[in-house]
Design a protein around this motif. Structure first.
Motif, PDB file in Angstrom:
ATOM      1  N   THR A  63     108.161  85.064-102.950  1.00  7.84           N
ATOM      2  CA  THR A  63     107.678  86.377-103.386  1.00  7.84           C
ATOM      3  C   THR A  63     106.354  86.743-102.711  1.00  7.84           C
ATOM      4  N   LEU A  64     105.557  85.737-102.338  1.00  4.35           N
ATOM      5  CA  LEU A  64     104.282  86.016-101.658  1.00  4.35           C
ATOM      6  C   LEU A  64     104.480  86.500-100.228  1.00  4.35           C
ATOM      7  N   ILE A  65     105.483  85.941 -99.538  1.00  4.33           N
ATOM      8  CA  ILE A  65     105.661  86.288 -98.120  1.00  4.33           C
ATOM      9  C   ILE A  65     106.666  87.422 -97.912  1.00  4.33           C
ATOM     10  N   SER A  66     107.482  87.711 -98.934  1.00  3.15           N
ATOM     11  CA  SER A  66     108.474  88.776 -98.789  1.00  3.15           C
ATOM     12  C   SER A  66     107.801  90.142 -98.907  1.00  3.15           C
ATOM     13  N   LYS A  67     108.142  91.037 -98.017  1.00  2.00           N
ATOM     14  CA  LYS A  67     107.571  92.382 -98.043  1.00  2.00           C
ATOM     15  C   LYS A  67     107.947  93.129 -99.321  1.00  2.00           C
ATOM     16  N   LYS A  68     109.112  92.789 -99.889  1.00  3.31           N
ATOM     17  CA  LYS A  68     109.572  93.490-101.097  1.00  3.31           C
ATOM     18  C   LYS A  68     108.695  93.188-102.306  1.00  3.31           C
ATOM     19  N   TYR A  69     108.110  91.980-102.337  1.00  2.67           N
ATOM     20  CA  TYR A  69     107.397  91.536-103.539  1.00  2.67           C
ATOM     21  C   TYR A  69     105.906  91.311-103.322  1.00  2.67           C
ATOM     22  N   LYS A  70     105.453  91.352-102.084  1.00  2.08           N
ATOM     23  CA  LYS A  70     104.063  91.028-101.782  1.00  2.08           C
ATOM     24  C   LYS A  70     103.099  91.919-102.577  1.00  2.08           C
ATOM     25  N   ILE A  71     103.441  93.192-102.724  1.00  3.20           N
ATOM     26  CA  ILE A  71     102.553  94.124-103.429  1.00  3.20           C
ATOM     27  C   ILE A  71     102.326  93.698-104.883  1.00  3.20           C
ATOM     28  N   TYR A  72     103.379  93.148-105.512  1.00  3.08           N
ATOM     29  CA  TYR A  72     103.256  92.752-106.916  1.00  3.08           C
ATOM     30  C   TYR A  72     102.393  91.505-107.069  1.00  3.08           C
ATOM     31  N   LEU A  73     102.566  90.545-106.158  1.00  2.00           N
ATOM     32  CA  LEU A  73     101.804  89.296-106.236  1.00  2.00           C
ATOM     33  C   LEU A  73     100.344  89.519-105.844  1.00  2.00           C
ATOM     34  N   GLN A  74     100.095  90.426-104.899  1.00  2.00           N
ATOM     35  CA  GLN A  74      98.717  90.679-104.465  1.00  2.00           C
ATOM     36  C   GLN A  74      97.892  91.344-105.561  1.00  2.00           C
ATOM     37  N   LEU A  75      98.553  92.142-106.390  1.00  2.00           N
ATOM     38  CA  LEU A  75      97.831  92.909-107.408  1.00  2.00           C
ATOM     39  C   LEU A  75      97.681  92.179-108.741  1.00  2.00           C
ATOM     40  N   ILE A  76      98.348  91.023-108.900  1.00  2.00           N
ATOM     41  CA  ILE A  76      98.287  90.372-110.213  1.00  2.00           C
ATOM     42  C   ILE A  76      96.904  89.784-110.493  1.00  2.00           C
ATOM     43  N   PHE A  77      96.095  89.613-109.454  1.00  2.00           N
ATOM     44  CA  PHE A  77      94.754  89.060-109.675  1.00  2.00           C
ATOM     45  C   PHE A  77      93.695  90.155-109.867  1.00  2.00           C
ATOM     46  N   LYS A  78      94.148  91.407-109.921  1.00  2.00           N
ATOM     47  CA  LYS A  78      93.227  92.507-110.206  1.00  2.00           C
ATOM     48  C   LYS A  78      93.213  92.732-111.720  1.00  2.00           C
ATOM     49  N   PHE A  79      92.197  92.223-112.375  1.00  2.00           N
ATOM     50  CA  PHE A  79      92.125  92.259-113.833  1.00  2.00           C
ATOM     51  C   PHE A  79      91.512  93.573-114.311  1.00  2.00           C
ATOM     52  N   LYS A  80      92.314  94.611-114.176  1.00  2.00           N
ATOM     53  CA  LYS A  80      91.897  95.925-114.653  1.00  2.00           C
ATOM     54  C   LYS A  80      93.083  96.596-115.322  1.00  2.00           C
ATOM     55  N   SER A  81      92.821  97.649-116.054  1.00  5.63           N
ATOM     56  CA  SER A  81      93.888  98.332-116.782  1.00  5.63           C
ATOM     57  C   SER A  81      94.870  98.966-115.792  1.00  5.63           C
ATOM     58  N   PRO A  82      96.132  99.198-116.225  1.00  9.81           N
ATOM     59  CA  PRO A  82      96.603  99.034-117.603  1.00  9.81           C
ATOM     60  C   PRO A  82      96.923  97.568-117.936  1.00  9.81           C
ATOM     61  N   PHE A  83      96.833  97.249-119.228  1.00  3.19           N
ATOM     62  CA  PHE A  83      97.187  95.919-119.702  1.00  3.19           C
ATOM     63  C   PHE A  83      98.438  96.025-120.573  1.00  3.19           C
ATOM     64  N   TYR A  84      99.362  95.077-120.374  1.00  4.19           N
ATOM     65  CA  TYR A  84     100.648  95.105-121.082  1.00  4.19           C
ATOM     66  C   TYR A  84     100.877  93.865-121.942  1.00  4.19           C
ATOM     67  N   PHE A  85      99.852  93.027-122.068  1.00  7.51           N
ATOM     68  CA  PHE A  85     100.021  91.761-122.764  1.00  7.51           C
ATOM     69  C   PHE A  85     100.541  91.972-124.188  1.00  7.51           C
ATOM     70  N   PHE A  86      99.893  92.843-124.942  1.00 13.19           N
ATOM     71  CA  PHE A  86     100.282  93.032-126.340  1.00 13.19           C
ATOM     72  C   PHE A  86     101.598  93.800-126.460  1.00 13.19           C
ATOM     73  N   GLU A  87     101.902  94.653-125.491  1.00 14.67           N
ATOM     74  CA  GLU A  87     103.208  95.327-125.494  1.00 14.67           C
ATOM     75  C   GLU A  87     104.318  94.323-125.256  1.00 14.67           C
ATOM     76  N   LEU A  88     104.078  93.382-124.341  1.00 16.19           N
ATOM     77  CA  LEU A  88     105.067  92.326-124.085  1.00 16.19           C
ATOM     78  C   LEU A  88     105.288  91.475-125.324  1.00 16.19           C
ATOM     79  N   LEU A  89     104.200  91.154-126.030  1.00 15.05           N
ATOM     80  CA  LEU A  89     104.335  90.382-127.275  1.00 15.05           C
ATOM     81  C   LEU A  89     105.098  91.188-128.331  1.00 15.05           C
TER      82      LEU A  89
END
Length: 454
Positions: A212-238
């Motif tokens: 997922t890190l090297i694939s162009k289809k998923y790179k955008i999602y993995l690169q942004l997961i370390f940006k700790f800014k809103s929106p947050f979905y933790f409590f919605e997932l729970l």
């Protein structure tokens, strides 16, 4: 068939077929693990069963909760909100790690608990060695599930199927090698089964993460997961996920209670019921996969504001599940002896009582399978509408307030034997379908009303 209906059916099947194959592949690791341990001795097999039951009970709660990741992502994907997908994955991975830490600690300190509940010291010690090894694969295993749930939510189910085949193959290979000491490895006995699962989880997580890190289809999602800014979905997932996990535990608890009551009717009845449940478990894994496909397909459509197509999927999905189970039921009704012969010798005189009860259950179980397939598919429909609290409520009502007392009454008071419980389950599941359809109609009317206002 109308073109739009045909397109909806084809789109659903493209999601469902790989997910069904994935469910079948994943069930293979547990099958082979039991087969390997059975070749050692009865204490080891008992310890393996103890761990499997414990881990399954824990897994259905937390794995079910992680299913909220694919539900939320499917809506974001349908709406084209790709940065939000990254935020959901970020919070989903955080949830996976949060869940896995207490399970890791618990799995390394279970021996006293096993002994407290009446297990022998030998079995408890063997189970603990299994859990010690397995514990190292818990955190990467949960993170792996979070990544795979993202792929499911995006609709990339063939990729999930391939990774699942890779994971199960690794688990089976290393379990066999480390249990028996093959291919130059030392024999670890029951602990080898735990190490096999741990190695399979760790290796697959690393492969999926790298992919997922090297694939162009998923790179955008993995690169942004370390940006700790809103929106947050933790409590919605729970909020979405916890009722799903609790629902699974409610149903597992029912079947465990049913098993205990069946045991009071005699060893033959209990063994026959277990054989029927063996086939039911395999088929239900396929139905749950179809329900997951319904959730993802409807999530994409609802995210894109295509309510009409989502409504078509809500009808097509349960219909496909019901027809599929009807076709499987024909095999149960016309060739039950072939199914029974897989488990034991049907001609042996000592097996005739077992054969009688098993045939009895296999002739009734297709009725439950058809009703249950429709019920679980409707769960998938309501999950797409982000309604998991009502599905939990219907599980409690249908299994604990209807199926259990009715089944017990038919079994014990009306002397119907073990068959009474199966009829109780059919009535409970049928009542659940009525409740779920009622709830769906309310939710879809609200959706239409909100769309009209906006």
């Amino acid at each position: 068939m109308k073109p739009e209906l045909k397109n909806n059916l084809i789109s659903l099947l493209k999601l469902a077929i790989p997910l069904v194959l994935t469910g079948l592949v994943q069930s293979g690791s547990y099958f082979f693990e039991t087969l390997f341990l059975a070749h050692l001795n009865k204490d080891i097999l008992a310890a393996g069963a103890l761990v499997s039951w414990l881990f399954a009970t824990i897994a259905v709660i937390f794995f079910g909760a992680l299913g909220s990741i694919n539900i939320t992502i499917s809506h974001k994907y349908g709406a084209g909100k790709h940065p939000d997908i990254a935020a959901v994955l970020r919070d989903g991975l955080a949830m996976a790690i949060l869940f896995s830490i207490p399970i890791f600690i618990l799995s390394r300190n279970m021996a006293p608990i096993f002994i407290f509940f009446g297990q022998t010291k030998i079995v408890a010690t063997l189970a603990q060695s299994y859990l010690h090894a397995l514990s190292w694969g818990i955190i990467p295993g949960f993170c792996l599930i979070a990544l795979l749930e993202m792929l499911v939510g995006l609709g990339h189910v063939r990729t999930v199927m391939l990774f699942s085949m890779y994971s199960v193959s690794l688990t089976i290979f290393f379990s066999y090698a480390l249990i028996f000491g093959k291919f130059g490895f030392a024999p670890f006995g029951i602990a080898g089964a735990g190490w096999g699962i741990a190695i399979g989880n760790i290796a697959t997580f690393l492969i999926v993460l790298i992919y997922t890190l090297i694939s162009k289809k998923y790179k955008i999602y993995l690169q942004l997961i370390f940006k700790f800014k809103s929106p947050f979905y933790f409590f919605e997932l729970l909020r979405i996920g916890i009722p799903m996990g609790l629902m699974y535990s409610v149903e597992v608890g029912f079947f465990f209670t049913m098993t205990l009551i069946m045991g009071t009717l005699g060893t033959a009845v209990l063994a026959a019921n277990q054989i029927a449940m063996q086939y039911l478990g395999l088929l239900m894994s396929m139905v749950f996969s179809v329900a997951q496909a319904i959730t993802v397909r409807m999530g994409h459509l609802l995210g894109a504001k295509d309510i009409q197509s989502a409504k078509q999927t809500a009808i097509i999905g349960p219909a496909v599940s019901g027809v599929f189970m009807l076709l499987i039921g024909l095999i149960f009704w016309f060739f039950p002896s072939c199914l029974v012969s897989i488990d034991f010798n049907t001609r042996a005189s000592q097996n005739q009582e077992l054969l009688f009860y098993t045939m009895q259950f296999l002739l009734i179980s297709p009725l439950f399978q058809i009703v249950e397939a429709i019920r679980i598919s409707l769960f998938g429909v309501l999950r797409a509408l982000r309604d998991t609290h009502f599905t939990l409520l219907t599980s409690i009502i249908s299994f604990w307030f209807l199926a259990l007392p009715i089944g017990y009454a038919l079994t014990i008071w009306f002397n119907m034997g073990g068959s009474g419980f199966w009829y109780g389950m059919i009535l409970g599941a049928s009542a659940s379908i009525v409740m779920l359809i009622w709830r769906y109609n309310i939710k879809i009317r609200r959706l239409h009303s909100d769309a009209t206002k906006s």
